[in-house]
Design a protein around this motif. Structure first.
Motif, PDB file in Angstrom:
ATOM      1  N   ILE A  81      -7.340   2.714   1.891  1.00 61.02           N
ATOM      2  CA  ILE A  81      -6.441   3.502   1.050  1.00 61.02           C
ATOM      3  C   ILE A  81      -6.877   4.964   1.043  1.00 61.02           C
ATOM      4  CG2 ILE A  81      -5.791   3.923  -1.349  1.00 61.02           C
ATOM      5  CD1 ILE A  81      -5.661   0.920  -1.735  1.00 61.02           C
TER       6      ILE A  81
ATOM      7  N   GLN B 139       0.814  -1.216   0.000  1.00 58.33           N
ATOM      8  CA  GLN B 139       0.000   0.000   0.000  1.00 58.33           C
ATOM      9  C   GLN B 139       0.847   1.264   0.000  1.00 58.33           C
ATOM     10  OE1 GLN B 139      -3.410  -0.166   2.530  1.00 58.33           O
ATOM     11  NE2 GLN B 139      -3.491   2.029   2.875  1.00 58.33           N
ATOM     12  N   SER B 140       2.028   1.194   0.591  1.00 63.92           N
ATOM     13  CA  SER B 140       2.862   2.391   0.731  1.00 63.92           C
ATOM     14  C   SER B 140       4.032   2.409  -0.230  1.00 63.92           C
ATOM     15  CB  SER B 140       3.384   2.487   2.172  1.00 63.92           C
ATOM     16  OG  SER B 140       4.066   1.305   2.535  1.00 63.92           O
TER      17      SER B 140
ATOM     18  N   PRO C 170      -1.377   4.981  -4.075  1.00 62.27           N
ATOM     19  CA  PRO C 170      -1.698   3.579  -4.339  1.00 62.27           C
ATOM     20  C   PRO C 170      -2.590   3.417  -5.564  1.00 62.27           C
ATOM     21  CG  PRO C 170      -1.984   4.100  -2.014  1.00 62.27           C
ATOM     22  CD  PRO C 170      -1.751   5.390  -2.714  1.00 62.27           C
TER      23      PRO C 170
ATOM     24  N   GLY D 225       0.041   6.317   1.564  1.00 56.69           N
ATOM     25  CA  GLY D 225      -1.262   5.835   1.132  1.00 56.69           C
ATOM     26  C   GLY D 225      -2.273   5.603   2.225  1.00 56.69           C
TER      27      GLY D 225
END
Length: 953
Positions: free
Chosen positions: A923, A237-238, A243, A931
């Motif tokens: 998100i 996600q990061s 994202p 994100g």
């Protein structure tokens, strides 16, 4: 009937992240009953349930959290708003805020009711604590990482305005950290935890010991806490700037260099990047502006953009070492002398991607970078002509270089906190009434230094890129090559890459005297009072590196800040019993309080408070209050010198919608303009003409402890509490949100919003002033719900259930022109969120040597603007309107503990897992980094396990 002292101990032993909602009991005037001071009143009293809602987090609740920071623990309560913590990788990413306080890197703060950390007062044993200093400004809030968890007996959180009791800053509430006073023998505690992915290790070690004699007691503690980093690229996600969007939002400052130029010889307009592996590219002018090139360049595309996220941190490293000592000596049976001292040392690190070099007025960043010339005789210039960034006809529109050769930017903070306090307290009897008095003095300082590795000297970059003769005139100069990946050598870095060192310090000197007791006996009880005097002096200074002051730092610019202020205060508080022992009024009391504050910076302010406590019957209590509040502008807000920060802003005139095209043209923006870089330098500063913020707060609540649920086969005790709150804040000290100011400027063309925003001949923003002022208002209201149910003891043990939930009904922010700001209920904006609902539900069980707990933490869903990401599938809720839904989130925490004396005296072993099911945060497309919103959610991939052991010696 149970005595209040019995109730107090039983509640402290059972509570979990909830206020003490004890069963209402008969009051007493027996002087043998111990009186205590509960946060929210200076009057010592026997009643535990007062006129204000107070959450008490006792040592058992702290241990069950599995957390090692006071700030992290408080940020889990439902009244908490978005506040800084070690999941914010601040330095190099967020820049300097307009309040002059700096970025607070490595700090953890507390926000109540979403009104901001500056509007929460932090006390330690009822006395103010020094504000933080992270070597980037003069902070106006307390860093809770300067207070070691090892010394904490309990934490009391007042969720009501209390300026009339405590003075400035207590608009949203008060956090009072009560320290341990004494111990007999020694206790050792140690713990280790990490995330399920094998990173983010956290280790703690605590040693405490003490002793008591007839007249003397002491307590000492030493602690060590180390939290290691978690890299952003270890979680999916990061791992990207935004994202689900690939490199679309990556930086245009790239390792090989991006060059937007106009060839003066051919008239070709070019946007070129050196090919991979080429550090001395060949340029063929005969190819014109064709992208079908046969030289060592290709045309810039999205695939060339730089993914800066991989250098960021999800969790920043943070190491704390502390020593604490407290002693008390009894001069007489009625007089005690105390002395407390603390030293806390914090080492922390923030990290950001290699510092970009943006050259040219298309993306203004720094005087030297905006006006330099890459000379034709620079030995590495492949174009054969001067690349001129400024003037009437510049041909270098933009050069964007990401010098990965110099490594990531690392910001290393070392923060030392010293605190010493001493005082005499006692009691005396006059005319048959007992009075409690105390005289106190405290001095504290917070000193910080920050070393910044990986930044650049813009003046030297200009010299090294400019005419060869200019470089040769400086014996240290080495001509600079920015063309291609790996083009910058060690010698080149030695000339342009300094170590930037900043320092800052906050000091607080405090003296106070207080007295409380009964004045006279009235028909309904004793008329009691508290009164006192307090003097405080604040001193703060921030000294940036000389390179920064000279404007040569290729980053945010900043100037020194220095200032001081002092205040004298007087207060009085009364508790007036009105009715007693009547059918619908077991006890009805009225409370009155007023405080006069005289500041050296703006004059005087008086705040008052009126409250009531109505014990209708033993089972039912009502309470309420009306209070005035204020917050005096702090040193950073008053004296903060002009400084800059790189705000991430979306220019509405970049390929504007048709409705704004005419306005953008009126602002001098060419129709073809497209914003090359979302980072815009914003200049902010203090304002010595600031007035205090003022507020009005209301609170109304009830506590119901039914007799039918007390000492029965199905319930030992049941407490139900509901509390309504409302805060109205006027003259809020802040700068207008920069993105909102820019949007309103383009939409309205009003000087109110456009003054201070300037553009160059290319349409790019090259000036953005955003100073502090007293703007508009903030209004918020909501409800707190608290249910505590203690089940009877059985052969299978005893269960305790607590539910704490907060509903935010309204949150409205208006600027000075009546324009509504975007921050409101259910919206994620500027890395902060105000969920409509948040709640904690805890189930605790105890049986002989075993204890276990299960806690659920809930946050309701939110919405955010997708901005430029609206066209991507990751914008899930309604891409057509550019809104993204952040779904509701529930985290589960579990812990089991076992105690024994068979191995070591008082030994307890605990094992726990926070975020047991590995719930991922929703998100966030508008958040600045990683994100997601680190002030609202656990970080991605954050199933965290820990082991803890403690024993006595």
């Amino acid at each position: 009937m149970r005595s209040y002292s019995t109730i107090y101990l039983s509640v402290l032993g059972a509570i979990t992240f909830a206020p003490t909602a004890t069963q209402a009991q008969d009051t007493t005037t027996d002087k043998s009953v111990e009186r205590i001071e509960i946060t929210g009143s200076r009057i010592k009293q026997t009643e535990l349930e007062g006129r204000s809602p107070v959450q008490i987090l006792d040592r058992d609740a702290i241990d069950r959290s599995g957390l090692s920071s006071i700030g992290d623990i408080i940020q889990n309560i439902t009244a908490s708003g978005s506040a800084l913590n070690t999941k914010f990788n601040s330095s190099g990413n967020f820049g300097f805020p307009p309040d002059g306080g700096g970025v607070g890197a490595g700090a953890t703060t507390v926000d109540l009711r979403h009104l901001g950390a500056k509007r929460v007062l932090v006390l330690v044993d009822g006395i103010r604590w020094v504000n933080e200093s992270s070597a980037s400004g003069v902070g106006g809030v307390v860093d809770l990482n300067t207070i070691p968890l090892a010394i904490v007996e309990r934490i009391e959180v007042l969720e009501d305005g209390a300026s009339s009791i405590y003075g400035s800053d207590a608009i949203a509430g008060v956090v009072n950290i009560i320290t341990r006073r004494s111990a007999v023998g020694a206790t050792v505690s140690t713990s280790f935890g990490q995330f399920s992915k094998g990173d983010g290790d956290t280790s703690t070690f605590e040693l405490s010991f003490g002793g008591e004699s007839d007249k003397h007691s002491y307590f000492m503690a030493a602690s060590y806490n180390e939290q290691k980093s978690v890299a952003a690229d270890t979680r999916a996600q990061s791992s990207l700037p935004v994202p689900g969007t690939g490199l679309a939002f990556g930086s245009s400052a790239i390792p090989g260099g991006r060059f937007i130029i106009n060839d003066p010889n051919t008239g070709a307009s070019l946007d070129l990047v050196p090919n991979a592996g080429i550090t001395s590219p060949n340029y063929d002018p005969t190819l014109g502006d064709s992208c079908d090139r046969t030289d060592d360049f290709h045309c810039f595309t999205t695939a060339d953009r730089f993914n800066y996220s991989s250098y960021n941190l999800l969790q920043t490293p943070n190491k704390r070492v502390s020593l604490y000592a407290q002693q008390r000596y009894e001069f007489t049976p009625d007089t005690n002398w105390y002395l407390r001292a603390l030293y806390n040392q914090r080492s922390s690190v923030n990290q950001a991607a290699p510092e970009p070099m943006f050259i040219g007025t298309f993306s203004p960043s720094n005087y030297w970078m905006d006006n330099l010339t890459i000379a034709a005789d620079n030995p590495y210039n492949p174009f054969g002509f001067d690349l001129v960034a400024s003037g009437d006809d510049p041909n270098l529109i933009l050069a964007g270089k990401r010098p990965i050769e110099g490594g990531a930017r690392r910001f290393e903070q070392n923060v030392d906190t010293f605190y010493i306090a001493s005082g005499i307290e006692g009691q005396l009897e006059l005319a048959g009434n007992l009075y409690y008095w105390d005289v106190n003095a405290a001095y504290s300082t917070n000193r910080a230094k920050q070393d910044n590795f990986g930044s650049y000297n813009a003046r030297r970059i200009a010299t090294a890129l400019g005419p060869l003769a200019s470089c040769q005139a400086d014996p240290a100069c080495v001509p600079l090559n920015i063309f291609g990946v790996g083009s910058i050598t060690t010698d080149m870095l030695g000339y342009i890459q300094p170590v930037v060192r900043d320092t800052s310090e906050n000091k607080l000197s405090l003296y106070s005297a207080n007295i409380t007791g009964d004045i006279m006996e009235l028909p309904a009880g004793a008329l009691s009072f508290a009164s006192g005097w307090e003097y405080r002096k604040y001193t703060g200074e921030y000294t940036p590196d000389a390179l920064t002051v000279a404007g040569e730092y290729n980053g945010v610019e900043s100037s020194p800040t220095s200032g001081s202020l002092n205040v004298n205060e007087l207060f009085i508080e009364l508790n007036v019993p009105l009715l007693a022992d009547l059918p619908l009024a077991k006890q009805l009391d009225l409370s009155l309080a007023s405080r006069y504050s005289d500041y050296s910076t703006f004059g005087s302010e008086t705040t008052s408070k009126v409250g009531f406590r109505w014990l209708m019957q033993d089972e039912l209590l009502f309470r309420g209050s009306w209070s005035e509040g204020f917050r005096a502008p702090n040193i950073g807000e008053l004296f903060g010198s002009a400084s800059g920060f790189d705000a991430v802003l979306s220019d509405p005139c970049s390929a504007p919608i048709p409705a704004l095209a005419a306005n953008c043209a009126a602002l001098g923006v060419p129709a073809s303009y497209q914003q090359p870089n979302p980072q815009i330098s914003v200049v902010t500063g203090g304002n010595r003409e600031l007035a205090p913020e003022t507020s009005t707060s209301y609170n109304l609540g009830t506590v119901y402890s039914p007799e039918y649920a007390s000492a029965t086969a199905w319930s030992e005790r049941l407490d139900i509490g509901i509390s309504w709150y409302q805060h109205e804040l006027k003259g809020a000290i802040q700068a207008l949100d920069a993105q909102t100011q820019l949007n309103l400027c383009v939409q309205t063309l009003s000087d109110t919003f456009c003054n201070g925003i300037g553009r160059n001949q290319l349409g790019a923003i090259d000036q953005f002033n955003n100073v502090l002022t007293n703007i508009g208002s903030i209004e918020t209201s909501g409800l707190d719900f608290d249910i505590g149910w203690l089940l009877p003891q059985t052969a299978f043990g005893q269960f305790n259930v607590r539910l704490r939930a907060t509903l935010v009904e309204d949150y409205t922010v208006l600027d000075a022109n009546g324009q509504r700001q975007p921050k409101t209920v259910g919206i994620e904006v500027n890395d902060t969120a105000i969920p409509e609902w948040s709640g904690n539900l805890a189930l605790n069980w105890q049986h002989e040597a075993w204890q276990a707990s299960w806690t659920m933490r809930y946050t309701s869903d939110l919405e955010e603007s997708c901005g430029d990401a609206a066209s991507f599938a990751v914008c899930r809720n309604n891409p057509s309107t550019g809104q993204n839904r952040l779904g509701s989130t529930t985290y589960h925490d579990a812990q089991v503990s076992w105690s024994t004396d068979a191995i070591l005296s008082g030994m307890q072993l605990s094992f726990g897992v926070n975020n047991l099911f590995g719930k991922e945060p929703p998100i966030c497309l508008s958040c600045s980094l990683n994100g997601y919103d680190p002030s609202t959610y656990d970080m991605p991939g954050s199933r965290y396990w820990y082991l803890r052991a403690s024993f006595s010696i």
